[in-house]
Design an enzyme around this catalytic site. Sequence first.
Site, short mmCIF file in Angstrom:
data_model
loop_
_atom_site.label_atom_id
_atom_site.label_comp_id
_atom_site.label_asym_id
_atom_site.label_seq_id
_atom_site.Cartn_x
_atom_site.Cartn_y
_atom_site.Cartn_z
N TYR A 162 0.81 -1.24 0.00
CA TYR A 162 0.00 0.00 0.00
C TYR A 162 0.83 1.27 0.00
O TYR A 162 2.03 1.23 0.12
CB TYR A 162 -1.11 -0.03 1.05
CG TYR A 162 -0.80 -0.14 2.52
CD1 TYR A 162 0.44 0.14 3.08
CD2 TYR A 162 -1.84 -0.52 3.38
CE1 TYR A 162 0.63 0.05 4.43
CE2 TYR A 162 -1.65 -0.61 4.76
CZ TYR A 162 -0.41 -0.33 5.27
OH TYR A 162 -0.22 -0.42 6.61
N GLU A 163 0.15 2.39 -0.24
CA GLU A 163 0.82 3.70 -0.44
C GLU A 163 1.84 3.67 -1.57
O GLU A 163 2.91 4.27 -1.47
CB GLU A 163 1.49 4.17 0.86
CG GLU A 163 0.57 4.49 1.99
CD GLU A 163 -0.60 5.38 1.59
OE1 GLU A 163 -0.42 6.23 0.70
OE2 GLU A 163 -1.68 5.20 2.14
N GLY A 164 1.50 2.99 -2.66
CA GLY A 164 2.44 2.84 -3.77
C GLY A 164 3.26 1.59 -3.54
O GLY A 164 4.04 1.53 -2.59
#
Lengths: 592, 592
Positions: A432-434
């Site tokens: 997550y978050e890239g």
Amino acid sequence: MTYRAPVAEMAFTIRQVAGLDRAVAEGLHGDLTADLAETILEEAGRFASDVLAPLNRVGDRHGTPLRDGVVTMPPGFREAYRAWSEAGWNALPGPEAYGGQGLPLLLNAACIEMWNAASMSFGLGPLLTAGGVEALSQHGSEDLRARYLEKLVTGEWTATMNLTEPQAGSDLSALRSRAEPAGDGSYRIRGEKIYITWGEHDLTDNIIHLVLARLPDAPAGTRGISLFLVPKVLPDGRRNDLRCAGIEHKLGIHGSPTCTMVYGEGEGAVGWLVGEPNRGLACMFTMMNNARLGVGLQGVAIAERATQQALAYARDRRQGKAGTAAEGMSPIIEHPDVQRMLLTMKAYTAASRGICYLTAEALDRAHRAADETERRAAQDRASLLTPVAKAFSTDIGVEVASLGIQVHGGMGFVEETGAAQHLRDARIAPIYEGTNGIQAIDLVTRKLPLQGGAVVRAQIAAMRAVAERVLREGGPAFGHTAPRLREAIESLDRATSFLLRALASNRPEEALAGATPYLRLFGLAQGGACLAQAALAAQAEAAAGSTDPAHPARIALARFFAESLATAARGLEETVTAGAGSLHDAALALAS
Amino acid sequence: MTYRAPVAEMAFTIRQVAGLDRAVAEGLHGDLTADLAETILEEAGRFASDVLAPLNRVGDRHGTPLRDGVVTMPPGFREAYRAWSEAGWNALPGPEAYGGQGLPLLLNAACIEMWNAASMSFGLGPLLTAGGVEALSQHGSEDLRARYLEKLVTGEWTATMNLTEPQAGSDLSALRSRAEPAGDGSYRIRGEKIYITWGEHDLTDNIIHLVLARLPDAPAGTRGISLFLVPKVLPDGRRNDLRCAGIEHKLGIHGSPTCTMVYGEGEGAVGWLVGEPNRGLACMFTMMNNARLGVGLQGVAIAERATQQALAYARDRRQGKAGTAAEGMSPIIEHPDVQRMLLTMKAYTAASRGICYLTAEALDRAHRAADETERRAAQDRASLLTPVAKAFSTDIGVEVASLGIQVHGGMGFVEETGAAQHLRDARIAPIYEGTNGIQAIDLVTRKLPLQGGAVVRAQIAAMRAVAERVLREGGPAFGHTAPRLREAIESLDRATSFLLRALASNRPEEALAGATPYLRLFGLAQGGACLAQAALAAQAEAAAGSTDPAHPARIALARFFAESLATAARGLEETVTAGAGSLHDAALALAS
């Protein structure tokens, strides 16, 4: 198995590796002193260990059931969240004008590590709120700030980020959610968002959703995306037209609800524009950069907790007779192979902590330095380090949690032990978050070229200076730390040149092919430099009369990292520089 | 997502890497031909894909509830197990005198891979039965063989291994279970065993437990342990005095019951001695060596399945625009970073498959070669390779399953996708049948010194011969395969010398400290040699007119492995040779 925040180690890293002492001496942090910082960390550590850590297991077992649109958080989370935010922990780094305490991000980084080590499911929510605070502070209108910022700074309410849709994950250009002007300055939002962390819960009276959507006639692709603030409860007290339509059944972080959010099934969800129209992605990146460091710290956190648990087990469990031990079975911590696992865990954890704290310090300096040139240089350094902090630390989180299971043997595979939960929880952080692949691409294609490569060169020069100090000043206990670290740094330097040339010669495929091994190489060199710097500081304090047994341990750990882990650097350099040719041909192997 | 057995790839590996063609030509396998072998693999592949693969998810969700001593297997397992054993799959490698088909272990290795890729929980039971067959064939009295062997060979009954007790895991010297002679040639067994795989289930009418216990007045330590056969149902039809007292709640393989077994709460469980008194450990090692290769194959199996699932997803999922693609989003398989992940998965899987099949072939040759010198050399080779097959392949299983999650992005963390189950299932394999640390210690301290080091030298020479053939015969598509592979082999050679010197100079701590990185290094060099050999064979077949698109893919995969993965070898060599000093000092860091 409980968690004890390693406050002394954190404080040492903050002061000696990330440079708080220097920043304080320069007056960057007002009247904050290193002593005060340590006192705050001790307070935070008590809260994390005593109140939050016991919730970790509860969250994993209980999960977050959804019924009739209502998400029930695990038992104890509500009370703990209230106590936590009322004690001011959410407000620690927030702007003082909105109820924050204005303390350094560096100090908060250590706190984030503690909350997430105690319970990653608990710690995750406030990370999103912090992103919301950042986006609103920088891009929100005065009116929106007045209405929402203080409640988010104090944590009275929480925030969410709504990016992903089923067809739009890493690539947001395919986003379909819509926003129509209502004529009164507000908008009506319609669309479905997935993977929304803490999208619905019962900890606070309101939840502030930050939602990416398209205005009518917005250009296609990522240049037609705008950011909207869409509260669960409207200022007049009515429920907004949005709901949680589903909860994911996940591998880990069971105590954190991952929601499918539906906006505007009726008259449309009421929202307000944040920032300029069609500039939503830039605003969202403000949130994400902040969150990326936070996620990196989750990697450190879970690694620290897994290490503590494995160490405790290895000291207690007896099997086999180690070395020249007398009769009877030895604690398994005395077996060299177990020592190698534990040291690998400890060294990777400390290295990734160093990188994350260094990143936080660069962000502080970017905001606070008196000189604009210095501010800008610090911002560039933070930009360079952020993808490394995120991806290296979260990969480490997974690897260390997996080693933690291994140290436990058969017990590690049994859920009751708790070691397996760390791996299950840790596994989301590289995604997550890239994703970590996206981080590596960001590092190589956007961060290396900053200032024509001068930013990365300066960072490498700083690492090299540490290696040279070790060579000059390091005592016999440093072993081959200096040459091994130096080799890793030179590998990083050559790989950097290779990638910059590939980018300059318009061979982006080569740069993309090498991105992931390059990021790992960067992490090894930078992590090794952080540990070596800690070791030098430890040597200096010992020479000045300190008998803290942690000092020789710090030197030994830096040596172990350099001699046993950073040795992977040369191979990674070869992988980066051989990369593309072999990858291109091998795509064949994927087709067959 | 379903599983398709990669029969063509397996057959190619068996023939060209493990050398079935040569063995057939030498008459080692009677009238078995390569064509017949492939037909058998195709049959097995159909069974695995059509009947077993759909059970994988069912087993994970349903688990194996225990009620009143009865374990209920997941729905469908009973029917599938009956169909599987009645089709003769359990009997494939078994002795013909006892209802087996006497087919090569090499062929069975490929089948084991298939059963376990289809459902690791299902495949695990028969691995234990195979160990029981082996122990009983080699050490059981004629009477015991007559009573039990055929039913185990055909799979009408299953077998278990009962080693572990709460205080005795990796170290069996602390074993407490007791066996007393009953005066009629039988014994009464009393004790508690934990982690007993398939200790209780409802698939068969009887379960044959092989139990380690101490005779009265047996010497302390591992030289006082004997092996007993203890059936669930006695020859006269009565239930024996044993029961399943508990089931572990585990991270993965939920469809495989892991039991706490209690023997002799009443009059004592009736059992019979297998092999000589106090020589139980030797008998158990017969079972374990067999099972160790089987567990290595589980690593290959789970890696193969995770790779198939990730490939299918990456071909289907569209995000971003790759390279010079036209408008619209590209399948993510076209992005270089995703390609790197998928190729890493595919290359590690193929390399570990090569190592496991090579080990199986050595075992066949050890049993079947006409010449005794050759038999003995083959046995030594199998002994050397077994810990590598077990530990390298199971580490790979975990890494590849973890990469499989990463390829899926957010979907990978959602249990519904199925990618996460592979990681949960894979995580046990580095632990059971001797942890991977134990394998590494076995490799270094017992296998390297075989024949004064001649066995490992011969194996390295064989790898070197492959690298030299690539140098001489490899076409341009091989890129830098030869020099990279050669470097890895030379690193292995130097690390081997270092460890042999350490052992000879009575510095066992140095050897123990380097054992785990050494085993990885061995796996990289051997795995690279296996892939290079496959690539040479592919090149030869293509030159002979074959247009199979798998041939260029095999060359490309060998190149990718050599240029992008085997590059880690040099760093591992440094870790091995630097090892002990740094480890010794660093134990300080563990104390603090």
